[in-house]
Design an enzyme around this catalytic site. Sequence first.
Site, mmCIF file in Angstrom:
data_model
loop_
_atom_site.group_PDB
_atom_site.id
_atom_site.type_symbol
_atom_site.label_atom_id
_atom_site.label_comp_id
_atom_site.label_asym_id
_atom_site.label_seq_id
_atom_site.Cartn_x
_atom_site.Cartn_y
_atom_site.Cartn_z
ATOM 1 N N SER A 276 0.837 -1.189 0.000
ATOM 2 C CA SER A 276 0.000 0.000 0.000
ATOM 3 C C SER A 276 0.871 1.238 0.000
ATOM 4 C CB SER A 276 -0.902 0.001 1.234
ATOM 5 O OG SER A 276 -1.673 1.175 1.287
ATOM 6 N N HIS B 46 -0.163 3.967 1.679
ATOM 7 C CA HIS B 46 -0.665 4.804 2.768
ATOM 8 C C HIS B 46 0.507 5.480 3.457
ATOM 9 C CE1 HIS B 46 -4.758 3.555 2.357
ATOM 10 N NE2 HIS B 46 -4.384 2.300 2.366
ATOM 11 N N ARG C 32 3.036 9.145 0.332
ATOM 12 C CA ARG C 32 3.082 10.363 -0.477
ATOM 13 C C ARG C 32 3.978 11.436 0.151
ATOM 14 N NH1 ARG C 32 -1.891 10.493 -4.152
ATOM 15 N NH2 ARG C 32 -2.611 8.384 -3.900
ATOM 16 N N ASP D 186 -3.480 -2.629 -1.946
ATOM 17 C CA ASP D 186 -4.425 -1.565 -1.621
ATOM 18 C C ASP D 186 -3.774 -0.244 -1.986
ATOM 19 O OD1 ASP D 186 -6.186 0.247 -0.519
ATOM 20 O OD2 ASP D 186 -5.560 -0.126 1.529
ATOM 21 N N SER D 187 -4.020 0.209 -3.185
ATOM 22 C CA SER D 187 -3.387 1.467 -3.574
ATOM 23 C C SER D 187 -4.004 1.984 -4.870
ATOM 24 C CB SER D 187 -1.883 1.255 -3.766
ATOM 25 O OG SER D 187 -1.224 2.472 -3.910
ATOM 26 N N GLY D 188 -4.898 2.926 -4.753
ATOM 27 C CA GLY D 188 -5.443 3.580 -5.936
ATOM 28 C C GLY D 188 -6.427 2.764 -6.748
ATOM 29 N N ILE D 189 -7.058 1.783 -6.141
ATOM 30 C CA ILE D 189 -8.040 0.973 -6.868
ATOM 31 C C ILE D 189 -9.326 1.782 -7.006
ATOM 32 C CG2 ILE D 189 -9.396 -1.149 -6.874
ATOM 33 C CD1 ILE D 189 -6.371 -1.610 -7.239
ATOM 34 N N ARG D 190 -9.667 2.121 -8.244
ATOM 35 C CA ARG D 190 -10.874 2.912 -8.507
ATOM 36 C C ARG D 190 -11.782 2.261 -9.541
ATOM 37 N NH1 ARG D 190 -8.792 4.548 -4.721
ATOM 38 N NH2 ARG D 190 -8.013 6.612 -4.242
ATOM 39 N N ARG E 100 -11.309 3.755 -0.740
ATOM 40 C CA ARG E 100 -11.988 5.023 -0.998
ATOM 41 C C ARG E 100 -13.321 4.876 -1.737
ATOM 42 N NH1 ARG E 100 -8.017 9.573 -2.694
ATOM 43 N NH2 ARG E 100 -7.209 8.848 -0.705
#
Length: 108
Positions: A4, A6, A9, A37-41, A61
């Site tokens: 991830s 999290h 940044r 888990d990172s930027g799944i849209r 998100r």
Amino acid sequence: MWVSNHGGRQLDGGPASFDVLPQIAQVVRKRVPVIFDSGIRRGEHVFKALACGADIVAIGRPIIYGLYLGGAAGVTSVFEHLNKELAITMQLAGTKTIAAVKETSLID
């Protein structure tokens, strides 16, 4: 193994989670599940994460947005939409199962 970004940044120049996912999956060699888990849209993002070594794809998100906008029905709607997009991407890639997705190479 949880992959991830999290908090990542704040580290300028650090590698993106998706960029290191294949390397991490290769190192752990199925000894532990790889959770991405990172930027799944979108469903396409789920496909790419699975194809690059993730065993599980966590969705944060979009679920929170669905919950805020529509409660339980909103969360259900988000999952239905992601599943529909994933199914379309799987069809376009010629994969019929999640196992086939995991055997897909995005890079030759």
